[in-house]
Design a protein around this motif. Structure first.
Motif, PDB file in Angstrom:
ATOM      1  N   THR A 301       4.675  19.004 -10.674  1.00 49.92           N
ATOM      2  CA  THR A 301       3.698  17.996 -10.279  1.00 49.92           C
ATOM      3  C   THR A 301       4.256  16.614 -10.577  1.00 49.92           C
ATOM      4  OG1 THR A 301       1.873  19.493 -10.821  1.00 49.92           O
ATOM      5  CG2 THR A 301       1.332  17.160 -10.586  1.00 49.92           C
ATOM      6  N   VAL A 302       4.131  15.708  -9.614  1.00 46.90           N
ATOM      7  CA  VAL A 302       4.473  14.312  -9.856  1.00 46.90           C
ATOM      8  C   VAL A 302       3.285  13.683 -10.585  1.00 46.90           C
ATOM      9  CG1 VAL A 302       5.130  12.103  -8.836  1.00 46.90           C
ATOM     10  CG2 VAL A 302       5.850  14.251  -7.751  1.00 46.90           C
ATOM     11  N   ILE A 303       3.444  13.432 -11.864  1.00 43.27           N
ATOM     12  CA  ILE A 303       2.313  12.922 -12.643  1.00 43.27           C
ATOM     13  C   ILE A 303       2.383  11.413 -12.868  1.00 43.27           C
ATOM     14  CG2 ILE A 303       1.907  15.134 -13.774  1.00 43.27           C
ATOM     15  CD1 ILE A 303       3.284  14.008 -16.272  1.00 43.27           C
ATOM     16  N   GLY A 304       3.476  10.789 -12.445  1.00 45.97           N
ATOM     17  CA  GLY A 304       3.588   9.337 -12.526  1.00 45.97           C
ATOM     18  C   GLY A 304       4.593   8.839 -11.512  1.00 45.97           C
ATOM     19  N   PHE A 305       4.293   7.674 -10.902  1.00 48.33           N
ATOM     20  CA  PHE A 305       5.182   7.151  -9.861  1.00 48.33           C
ATOM     21  C   PHE A 305       5.093   5.631  -9.895  1.00 48.33           C
ATOM     22  CE2 PHE A 305       7.002   6.252  -5.778  1.00 48.33           C
ATOM     23  CZ  PHE A 305       7.770   7.356  -5.434  1.00 48.33           C
ATOM     24  N   ASP A 306       6.226   4.976 -10.148  1.00 46.17           N
ATOM     25  CA  ASP A 306       6.262   3.515 -10.189  1.00 46.17           C
ATOM     26  C   ASP A 306       6.597   2.982  -8.803  1.00 46.17           C
ATOM     27  OD1 ASP A 306       5.774   3.605 -12.892  1.00 46.17           O
ATOM     28  OD2 ASP A 306       7.884   3.470 -13.463  1.00 46.17           O
ATOM     29  N   ALA A 307       5.629   2.290  -8.213  1.00 48.03           N
ATOM     30  CA  ALA A 307       5.844   1.675  -6.895  1.00 48.03           C
ATOM     31  C   ALA A 307       4.981   0.421  -6.813  1.00 48.03           C
ATOM     32  CB  ALA A 307       5.473   2.646  -5.776  1.00 48.03           C
ATOM     33  N   HIS A 308       5.351  -0.467  -5.930  1.00 47.08           N
ATOM     34  CA  HIS A 308       4.575  -1.695  -5.777  1.00 47.08           C
ATOM     35  C   HIS A 308       3.214  -1.359  -5.181  1.00 47.08           C
ATOM     36  CE1 HIS A 308       3.385  -5.738  -4.635  1.00 47.08           C
ATOM     37  NE2 HIS A 308       4.424  -6.215  -5.316  1.00 47.08           N
ATOM     38  N   PRO A 309       2.135  -1.943  -5.689  1.00 43.01           N
ATOM     39  CA  PRO A 309       0.802  -1.674  -5.128  1.00 43.01           C
ATOM     40  C   PRO A 309       0.710  -2.138  -3.671  1.00 43.01           C
ATOM     41  CG  PRO A 309       0.646  -2.785  -7.265  1.00 43.01           C
ATOM     42  CD  PRO A 309       2.082  -2.840  -6.853  1.00 43.01           C
ATOM     43  N   VAL A 310      -0.183  -1.513  -2.916  1.00 43.02           N
ATOM     44  CA  VAL A 310      -0.411  -1.919  -1.527  1.00 43.02           C
ATOM     45  C   VAL A 310      -0.886  -3.369  -1.486  1.00 43.02           C
ATOM     46  CG1 VAL A 310      -1.831  -1.515   0.507  1.00 43.02           C
ATOM     47  CG2 VAL A 310      -0.867   0.425  -0.742  1.00 43.02           C
ATOM     48  N   GLU A 311      -1.820  -3.689  -2.366  1.00 45.11           N
ATOM     49  CA  GLU A 311      -2.304  -5.069  -2.437  1.00 45.11           C
ATOM     50  C   GLU A 311      -1.171  -5.975  -2.911  1.00 45.11           C
ATOM     51  OE1 GLU A 311      -5.166  -7.820  -1.709  1.00 45.11           O
ATOM     52  OE2 GLU A 311      -5.472  -5.648  -1.550  1.00 45.11           O
ATOM     53  N   GLY A 312      -0.850  -6.949  -2.115  1.00 45.40           N
ATOM     54  CA  GLY A 312       0.214  -7.882  -2.478  1.00 45.40           C
ATOM     55  C   GLY A 312       1.597  -7.430  -2.057  1.00 45.40           C
ATOM     56  N   SER A 313       1.679  -6.355  -1.266  1.00 44.41           N
ATOM     57  CA  SER A 313       2.995  -5.871  -0.827  1.00 44.41           C
ATOM     58  C   SER A 313       3.580  -6.814   0.226  1.00 44.41           C
ATOM     59  CB  SER A 313       2.873  -4.458  -0.260  1.00 44.41           C
ATOM     60  OG  SER A 313       1.969  -4.433   0.825  1.00 44.41           O
ATOM     61  N   PHE A 314       4.906  -6.772   0.374  1.00 45.96           N
ATOM     62  CA  PHE A 314       5.582  -7.642   1.323  1.00 45.96           C
ATOM     63  C   PHE A 314       6.816  -6.922   1.859  1.00 45.96           C
ATOM     64  CE2 PHE A 314       6.425  -8.651  -3.067  1.00 45.96           C
ATOM     65  CZ  PHE A 314       7.804  -8.619  -3.177  1.00 45.96           C
TER      66      PHE A 314
END
Length: 455
Positions: A301-314
């Motif tokens: 199971t992927v229990i954590g994932f670091d990615a830029h939030p949709v809000e404020g993405s560019f």
């Protein structure tokens, strides 16, 4: 030596029934939430209550504060014994007296800390997990009374819901007080309130943190998008590569097993779909019995994932992504072995030559019951006599770390995992409850089992 019949024991439990329920109700009212502090006054009060109740059924108990591995104060534990003969078999009875918190009492239909009976179930936090286990031990010992023919040791833990940080140091410091031929862990459950079960296995677990890097720094997606994939996409491809076309985990060296002791009854797909809340149209992944997929085959199971939030993405290509995988391992596989196999697979399957780095996390061993052990056969017979139906054994997909640790420390002991829960118990959730008819049969089962072991 005369063996008691199920009817004789049932009669004794019926006579004692109001006391058993009262003990459970008073335990619920203590609000022994270890998350509010394992050293706190409510935990000491809970331990003292349990110790007092077990003294009333013949166990010489004491409350001891454990120490953590770093020497800091740990949980309030209840230990004790009742020795009938130096030559008799010794049985260790385990349960825990701490309970889960209640984040929002408004989600409950009753006061979570006032035991309330509705339609044959007793509602309240800790009624099933694990006040029910304490009630089972108390009721079984009271039922046997002077007819008890095994030595009893008890360990009622005060921090199980917090991951048992002082468990190992405490056990190691009290080996002689815990050494036993048979260990009964009353912290699991039954197939249903009417059908008993032994828990046959627990999956182990291991974690890894994975970093996937495709760039030294971010670049514009319009200028470089196409030949250069963003690290989130690369990470998704790497994760997907762990599975075959059927959704089975296909990582060489990560073992899969069939249900321990054989599969007597597969899980009902409709029930699992309802209980899990999967969306309509979702098809379960993997092949083989549903029971094996949930109990004894590995899962990631992927229990954590670091990615830029949709809000404020560019419009930028992410250069690096980090995620955490939780691997539930087959009951008998060493988690370190599975962890190394998973790490090797991830490092060798980097999409398009991306840089993949794997950091190893903590490991927890699984556990498998010995289906041929004498204690196992006695337990199954006792369940059949008490419930009036054949048991349907079951595994657990999760982990209970202290059980394999107990087995490691006491390798010659036969371990049985029983318990008061059933699919309606809602342990850890709002409206936790225990079936009172089921609890009564569990008490009778344990009394019968202790009597059989006494032969």
């Amino acid at each position: 030596m005369t063996t008691l019949t199920a009817d004789e024991i049932r009669s004794r439990v019926e006579t004692d029934w109001n006391r058993i329920v009262k003990v459970l109700a008073e335990k619920v009212a203590l609000q022994s939430i270890s998350a509010k502090g394992i050293t706190a006054e409510q935990m000491k009060r809970s331990a003292e209550f349990v110790a007092d109740e077990l003294r009333l059924v013949g166990v010489d108990t004491k409350v001891v504060q454990a120490s953590n591995a770093d020497g800091t104060p740990g949980a309030w534990e209840v230990i004790g014994s009742h020795i009938v003969s130096p030559d008799a078999l010794t049985v260790l009875l385990y349960a825990h007296h701490d309970v889960q918190p209640v984040p929002d009492p408004a989600e409950w239909n009753t006061d979570p800390f006032v035991a309330t009976e509705i339609d044959g179930r007793l509602y309240g936090r800790g009624s099933a997990d694990d006040g029910g286990g304490i009630a089972i031990h108390s009721g079984a010992l009271k039922a046997l009374g002077d007819d008890l023919n095994v030595n009893i040791k008890v360990f009622i833990e005060g921090e199980e819901e917090m991951g048992s940080p002082s468990f190992i140091p405490f056990i190691e410091a009290h080996r002689d007080e815990f050494a036993a031929d048979v260990i009964i862990v009353a912290d699991s459950g039954n197939w249903s309130a009417d059908i008993p079960s032994l828990t046959t296995s627990l999956r182990g677990n291991t974690c890894v943190d994975v970093t996937v890097q495709g760039l030294e720094h971010p670049v514009h997606s319009g200028q470089y998008g196409g030949p250069i994939l963003d690290s989130n996409t690369l990470a998704a491809m790497l994760i997907a590569s762990m599975y075959d076309e059927n959704g089975d985990l296909a990582v060489p060296g990560v073992a899969a097993e069939e249900p321990i002791g054989g599969l007597q009854h597969d899980l009902d797909e409709t029930t699992v779909r309802k209980d899990s809340g999967v969306v309509a149209g979702y098809e379960f992944a993997g092949t083989g019995s549903l029971a094996s997929r949930l109990w004894t085959k590995p899962s990631v199971t992927v229990i954590g994932f670091d990615a830029h939030p949709v809000e404020g993405s560019f419009n930028v290509i992410a250069p690096e992504t980090r995620f955490r995988l939780s691997l539930r391992t087959a009951p008998t596989q060493r988690p370190e072995e599975a962890q190394e196999a998973l790490a090797a697979f991830l490092e060798s399957h980097a999409p398009f030559g991306a840089k993949v780095t794997v950091e190893r996390g903590e490991n927890g061993m699984g556990w498998a019951m010995d289906p041929t052990a004498v204690a196992t056969k006695d337990a199954l017979e006792a369940m059949t006599e008490a419930f009036g139906v054949e048991p349907i054994n079951k595994g657990e997909g999760g982990s209970i770390p202290f059980i394999p640790e107990l087995q490691r420390i006491f390798p010659n002991a036969q371990v049985l995992v029983t318990g008061p829960e059933d699919p309606k118990a809602n342990a850890h959730s709002p409206n936790e409850s225990i079936s009172l008819p089921g609890l009564k049969n569990n008490v009778i089962t344990e009394a019968l089992l202790l009597d059989k072991l006494g032969k």
